[in-house]
Design a protein around this motif. Structure first.
Motif, PDB file in Angstrom:
ATOM      1  N   ILE A  63       0.843  -1.190   0.000  1.00 54.92           N
ATOM      2  CA  ILE A  63       0.000   0.000   0.000  1.00 54.92           C
ATOM      3  C   ILE A  63       0.884   1.249   0.000  1.00 54.92           C
ATOM      4  CG2 ILE A  63      -0.267   0.230   2.509  1.00 54.92           C
ATOM      5  CD1 ILE A  63      -3.339   0.642   1.848  1.00 54.92           C
ATOM      6  N   THR A  64       0.416   2.303  -0.649  1.00 55.28           N
ATOM      7  CA  THR A  64       1.150   3.569  -0.687  1.00 55.28           C
ATOM      8  C   THR A  64       0.533   4.527   0.340  1.00 55.28           C
ATOM      9  OG1 THR A  64      -0.327   4.569  -2.314  1.00 55.28           O
ATOM     10  CG2 THR A  64       1.563   3.305  -3.180  1.00 55.28           C
ATOM     11  N   PRO A  65       1.218   5.621   0.650  1.00 58.93           N
ATOM     12  CA  PRO A  65       0.608   6.627   1.533  1.00 58.93           C
ATOM     13  C   PRO A  65      -0.721   7.152   0.969  1.00 58.93           C
ATOM     14  CG  PRO A  65       2.970   7.010   1.385  1.00 58.93           C
ATOM     15  CD  PRO A  65       2.643   5.922   0.380  1.00 58.93           C
ATOM     16  N   VAL A  66      -0.797   7.311  -0.344  1.00 59.60           N
ATOM     17  CA  VAL A  66      -2.047   7.748  -0.981  1.00 59.60           C
ATOM     18  C   VAL A  66      -3.142   6.708  -0.749  1.00 59.60           C
ATOM     19  CG1 VAL A  66      -3.153   8.192  -3.226  1.00 59.60           C
ATOM     20  CG2 VAL A  66      -0.914   9.181  -2.722  1.00 59.60           C
ATOM     21  N   GLY A  67      -2.786   5.438  -0.885  1.00 60.69           N
ATOM     22  CA  GLY A  67      -3.745   4.360  -0.673  1.00 60.69           C
ATOM     23  C   GLY A  67      -4.202   4.273   0.774  1.00 60.69           C
ATOM     24  N   LEU A  68      -3.273   4.483   1.687  1.00 59.62           N
ATOM     25  CA  LEU A  68      -3.609   4.464   3.110  1.00 59.62           C
ATOM     26  C   LEU A  68      -4.603   5.575   3.437  1.00 59.62           C
ATOM     27  CD1 LEU A  68      -3.169   3.244   5.901  1.00 59.62           C
ATOM     28  CD2 LEU A  68      -1.185   4.735   6.162  1.00 59.62           C
ATOM     29  N   LYS A  69      -4.352   6.762   2.918  1.00 60.03           N
ATOM     30  CA  LYS A  69      -5.255   7.902   3.152  1.00 60.03           C
ATOM     31  C   LYS A  69      -6.627   7.625   2.537  1.00 60.03           C
ATOM     32  CE  LYS A  69      -6.154  12.458   3.892  1.00 60.03           C
ATOM     33  NZ  LYS A  69      -7.573  12.425   4.182  1.00 60.03           N
TER      34      LYS A  69
ATOM     35  N   ASP B 125     -10.096   7.426   4.599  1.00 60.66           N
ATOM     36  CA  ASP B 125     -11.232   8.269   4.210  1.00 60.66           C
ATOM     37  C   ASP B 125     -12.461   7.417   3.907  1.00 60.66           C
ATOM     38  OD1 ASP B 125      -9.583  10.471   4.497  1.00 60.66           O
ATOM     39  OD2 ASP B 125      -9.332  10.809   2.338  1.00 60.66           O
ATOM     40  N   TYR B 126     -12.247   6.273   3.263  1.00 59.07           N
ATOM     41  CA  TYR B 126     -13.345   5.372   2.936  1.00 59.07           C
ATOM     42  C   TYR B 126     -14.014   4.865   4.209  1.00 59.07           C
ATOM     43  CZ  TYR B 126     -15.918   1.400   1.075  1.00 59.07           C
ATOM     44  OH  TYR B 126     -16.916   0.514   0.755  1.00 59.07           O
ATOM     45  N   VAL B 127     -13.199   4.452   5.173  1.00 55.13           N
ATOM     46  CA  VAL B 127     -13.725   3.945   6.446  1.00 55.13           C
ATOM     47  C   VAL B 127     -14.523   5.044   7.157  1.00 55.13           C
ATOM     48  CG1 VAL B 127     -13.086   3.112   8.752  1.00 55.13           C
ATOM     49  CG2 VAL B 127     -11.984   2.141   6.723  1.00 55.13           C
ATOM     50  N   GLU B 128     -13.995   6.256   7.166  1.00 44.06           N
ATOM     51  CA  GLU B 128     -14.714   7.378   7.798  1.00 44.06           C
ATOM     52  C   GLU B 128     -16.042   7.641   7.100  1.00 44.06           C
ATOM     53  OE1 GLU B 128     -14.210   9.042  10.708  1.00 44.06           O
ATOM     54  OE2 GLU B 128     -12.735   7.437  10.929  1.00 44.06           O
ATOM     55  N   ALA B 129     -16.030   7.601   5.764  1.00 45.27           N
ATOM     56  CA  ALA B 129     -17.269   7.820   5.011  1.00 45.27           C
ATOM     57  C   ALA B 129     -18.282   6.718   5.317  1.00 45.27           C
ATOM     58  CB  ALA B 129     -16.970   7.867   3.502  1.00 45.27           C
ATOM     59  N   LEU B 130     -17.809   5.488   5.410  1.00 52.34           N
ATOM     60  CA  LEU B 130     -18.692   4.365   5.705  1.00 52.34           C
ATOM     61  C   LEU B 130     -19.323   4.532   7.093  1.00 52.34           C
ATOM     62  CD1 LEU B 130     -19.623   1.838   4.314  1.00 52.34           C
ATOM     63  CD2 LEU B 130     -17.700   0.614   5.318  1.00 52.34           C
ATOM     64  N   LYS B 131     -18.540   5.043   8.026  1.00 56.65           N
ATOM     65  CA  LYS B 131     -19.075   5.288   9.379  1.00 56.65           C
ATOM     66  C   LYS B 131     -20.261   6.258   9.334  1.00 56.65           C
ATOM     67  CE  LYS B 131     -14.877   4.394  12.041  1.00 56.65           C
ATOM     68  NZ  LYS B 131     -13.803   5.021  12.822  1.00 56.65           N
ATOM     69  N   SER B 132     -20.213   7.215   8.398  1.00 54.27           N
ATOM     70  CA  SER B 132     -21.318   8.187   8.325  1.00 54.27           C
ATOM     71  C   SER B 132     -22.629   7.491   7.939  1.00 54.27           C
ATOM     72  CB  SER B 132     -20.988   9.317   7.333  1.00 54.27           C
ATOM     73  OG  SER B 132     -21.090   8.898   5.981  1.00 54.27           O
ATOM     74  N   TYR B 133     -22.551   6.373   7.223  1.00 56.59           N
ATOM     75  CA  TYR B 133     -23.748   5.616   6.862  1.00 56.59           C
ATOM     76  C   TYR B 133     -24.251   4.804   8.052  1.00 56.59           C
ATOM     77  CZ  TYR B 133     -23.008   6.609   1.920  1.00 56.59           C
ATOM     78  OH  TYR B 133     -22.863   7.241   0.720  1.00 56.59           O
ATOM     79  N   LEU B 134     -23.331   4.393   8.918  1.00 58.51           N
ATOM     80  CA  LEU B 134     -23.699   3.536  10.041  1.00 58.51           C
ATOM     81  C   LEU B 134     -24.237   4.321  11.231  1.00 58.51           C
ATOM     82  CD1 LEU B 134     -20.619   1.131   9.907  1.00 58.51           C
ATOM     83  CD2 LEU B 134     -22.908   0.760   8.949  1.00 58.51           C
TER      84      LEU B 134
END
Length: 96
Positions: free
Chosen positions: A74-80, A84-93
């Motif tokens: 994984i790259t730093p861009v991929g990690l970020k 961000d994806y996990v945070e966005a998913l939390k907004s749905y939950l």
């Protein structure tokens, strides 16, 4: 409160699985990723190419003896992007 957008590149099941594996491992070889995800070699190769083209992972092709070896990390861009994806998913939950 509006939903945060989900990264379509990470929202695909196999690409998300690859990123999840690489989050917990410094690097992983293609056969290990294939085994863990249950994907076919062809499909996995296509999805790795997409993640690589986006700069989310690095792919290094080497040899172990005479056998080809494909390493992914994984790259730093991929990690970020993953964070961000996990945070966005939390907004749905958290909808009440």
């Amino acid at each position: 409160m509006p939903f945060k957008p989900l990264d379509p590149l990470l929202h695909a099941e196999l690409r998300l699985a690859v990123m999840s594996l690489l989050i917990s491992a410094e690097e992983a070889e293609f056969p290990y990723i294939k085994e863990q995800t249950g994907a076919t070699a062809g499909n996995l190769s296509v999805q790795i190419d997409k993640l690589s083209a986006a700069g989310y992972i690095e792919v290094e092709k080497t040899f172990k003896g005479k056998k080809p070896c494909t390493l992914c990390r994984i790259t730093p861009v991929g990690l970020k992007a993953f964070e961000d994806y996990v945070e966005a998913l939390k907004s749905y939950l958290q909808v009440k």
